[in-house]
Design a protein around this motif. Structure first.
Motif, PDB file in Angstrom:
ATOM      1  N   ALA A  90      -6.205   3.023  15.876  1.00  0.00           N
ATOM      2  CA  ALA A  90      -6.451   3.723  14.614  1.00  0.00           C
ATOM      3  C   ALA A  90      -5.560   4.953  14.476  1.00  0.00           C
ATOM      4  CB  ALA A  90      -7.920   4.126  14.518  1.00  0.00           C
ATOM      5  N   GLU A  91      -5.185   5.566  15.582  1.00  0.00           N
ATOM      6  CA  GLU A  91      -4.397   6.797  15.561  1.00  0.00           C
ATOM      7  C   GLU A  91      -2.894   6.552  15.500  1.00  0.00           C
ATOM      8  OE1 GLU A  91      -6.712   6.184  18.095  1.00  0.00           O
ATOM      9  OE2 GLU A  91      -8.294   7.170  16.946  1.00  0.00           O
ATOM     10  N   THR A  92      -2.463   5.305  15.554  1.00  0.00           N
ATOM     11  CA  THR A  92      -1.024   5.005  15.543  1.00  0.00           C
ATOM     12  C   THR A  92      -0.401   5.493  14.235  1.00  0.00           C
ATOM     13  OG1 THR A  92      -1.335   3.077  16.969  1.00  0.00           O
ATOM     14  CG2 THR A  92       0.694   3.161  15.660  1.00  0.00           C
ATOM     15  N   PRO A  93       0.657   6.296  14.330  1.00  0.00           N
ATOM     16  CA  PRO A  93       1.303   6.777  13.110  1.00  0.00           C
ATOM     17  C   PRO A  93       2.094   5.665  12.418  1.00  0.00           C
ATOM     18  CG  PRO A  93       2.427   7.639  15.047  1.00  0.00           C
ATOM     19  CD  PRO A  93       1.240   6.864  15.535  1.00  0.00           C
ATOM     20  N   LEU A  94       2.172   5.765  11.109  1.00  0.00           N
ATOM     21  CA  LEU A  94       2.934   4.813  10.312  1.00  0.00           C
ATOM     22  C   LEU A  94       4.142   5.509   9.713  1.00  0.00           C
ATOM     23  CD1 LEU A  94      -0.049   3.166   8.408  1.00  0.00           C
ATOM     24  CD2 LEU A  94       1.195   2.230  10.374  1.00  0.00           C
ATOM     25  N   LYS A  95       5.157   4.708   9.430  1.00  0.00           N
ATOM     26  CA  LYS A  95       6.325   5.234   8.730  1.00  0.00           C
ATOM     27  C   LYS A  95       6.647   4.313   7.555  1.00  0.00           C
ATOM     28  CE  LYS A  95       9.727   3.228  11.906  1.00  0.00           C
ATOM     29  NZ  LYS A  95       8.832   2.272  12.486  1.00  0.00           N
ATOM     30  N   ASP A  96       7.390   4.824   6.613  1.00  0.00           N
ATOM     31  CA  ASP A  96       7.742   4.068   5.428  1.00  0.00           C
ATOM     32  C   ASP A  96       8.365   2.722   5.812  1.00  0.00           C
ATOM     33  OD1 ASP A  96       8.001   3.832   2.568  1.00  0.00           O
ATOM     34  OD2 ASP A  96      10.156   4.086   2.857  1.00  0.00           O
ATOM     35  N   LEU A 117       0.842  -1.182   0.000  1.00  0.00           N
ATOM     36  CA  LEU A 117       0.000   0.000   0.000  1.00  0.00           C
ATOM     37  C   LEU A 117       0.884   1.240   0.000  1.00  0.00           C
ATOM     38  CD1 LEU A 117      -2.952   0.981   0.409  1.00  0.00           C
ATOM     39  CD2 LEU A 117      -2.558   0.771   2.850  1.00  0.00           C
ATOM     40  N   THR A 118       0.550   2.187  -0.857  1.00  0.00           N
ATOM     41  CA  THR A 118       1.277   3.458  -0.898  1.00  0.00           C
ATOM     42  C   THR A 118       0.382   4.552  -0.323  1.00  0.00           C
ATOM     43  OG1 THR A 118       2.493   2.755  -2.855  1.00  0.00           O
ATOM     44  CG2 THR A 118       2.459   5.110  -2.387  1.00  0.00           C
ATOM     45  N   LEU A 119       0.886   5.246   0.682  1.00  0.00           N
ATOM     46  CA  LEU A 119       0.142   6.306   1.363  1.00  0.00           C
ATOM     47  C   LEU A 119       0.957   7.589   1.361  1.00  0.00           C
ATOM     48  CD1 LEU A 119      -0.866   4.299   4.560  1.00  0.00           C
ATOM     49  CD2 LEU A 119      -2.353   4.832   2.623  1.00  0.00           C
ATOM     50  N   ASP A 120       0.251   8.715   1.406  1.00  0.00           N
ATOM     51  CA  ASP A 120       0.921   9.994   1.591  1.00  0.00           C
ATOM     52  C   ASP A 120       1.260  10.153   3.065  1.00  0.00           C
ATOM     53  OD1 ASP A 120       0.679  10.745  -1.098  1.00  0.00           O
ATOM     54  OD2 ASP A 120      -1.314  11.594  -0.763  1.00  0.00           O
ATOM     55  N   ALA A 121       2.447  10.682   3.348  1.00  0.00           N
ATOM     56  CA  ALA A 121       2.851  10.940   4.728  1.00  0.00           C
ATOM     57  C   ALA A 121       2.332  12.311   5.152  1.00  0.00           C
ATOM     58  CB  ALA A 121       4.368  10.886   4.842  1.00  0.00           C
ATOM     59  N   PRO A 122       1.997  12.505   6.396  1.00  0.00           N
ATOM     60  CA  PRO A 122       1.947  11.510   7.451  1.00  0.00           C
ATOM     61  C   PRO A 122       0.682  10.655   7.324  1.00  0.00           C
ATOM     62  CG  PRO A 122       1.222  13.612   8.319  1.00  0.00           C
ATOM     63  CD  PRO A 122       1.620  13.847   6.879  1.00  0.00           C
ATOM     64  N   ALA A 123       0.754   9.428   7.803  1.00  0.00           N
ATOM     65  CA  ALA A 123      -0.386   8.510   7.721  1.00  0.00           C
ATOM     66  C   ALA A 123      -0.514   7.731   9.020  1.00  0.00           C
ATOM     67  CB  ALA A 123      -0.208   7.556   6.547  1.00  0.00           C
ATOM     68  N   THR A 124      -1.734   7.282   9.275  1.00  0.00           N
ATOM     69  CA  THR A 124      -2.033   6.492  10.469  1.00  0.00           C
ATOM     70  C   THR A 124      -2.610   5.141  10.054  1.00  0.00           C
ATOM     71  OG1 THR A 124      -4.298   7.295  10.613  1.00  0.00           O
ATOM     72  CG2 THR A 124      -2.605   8.591  11.779  1.00  0.00           C
ATOM     73  N   VAL A 125      -2.823   4.293  11.036  1.00  0.00           N
ATOM     74  CA  VAL A 125      -3.474   3.007  10.800  1.00  0.00           C
ATOM     75  C   VAL A 125      -4.851   3.226  10.166  1.00  0.00           C
ATOM     76  CG1 VAL A 125      -4.495   0.998  11.961  1.00  0.00           C
ATOM     77  CG2 VAL A 125      -2.195   1.766  12.587  1.00  0.00           C
TER      78      VAL A 125
END
Length: 81
Positions: free
Chosen positions: A62-68, A22-30
């Motif tokens: 749901a609010e947990t941040p994701l990183k590349d 999955l490709t997401l724009d940063a910043p992104a969460t769960v």
């Protein structure tokens, strides 16, 4: 950013390979990841409401941040006896 989503239990019926890149724009969460997955595959719409989620080896919200490069695992409730 690129995230690897892993699916277990009955989600394997929807995603037979058990994973989805999955490709997401940063910043992104769960929650952002779950929304993007549900947009691509509507049968995944209940990911956050009925599923435990882990980022790496830690349970997440749901609010947990994701990183590349994160690995996001969706673990549905188990049943049986």
């Amino acid at each position: 950013m690129t995230i690897r989503a892993l699916f277990f239990g009955h989600y394997r019926d929807i995603v037979p390979s058990g994973e989805w890149e999955l490709t997401l724009d940063a910043p992104a969460t769960v929650a952002d990841a779950a929304t993007a997955l549900a947009a691509s595959e509507p049968r995944l719409a209940d990911l956050l409401s009925r599923t435990r989620v882990a980022v790496g080896a830690d349970f997440a919200t749901a609010e947990t941040p994701l990183k590349d490069g994160d690995e996001l695992a969706f673990l549905p409730p188990m049943s049986g006896g």
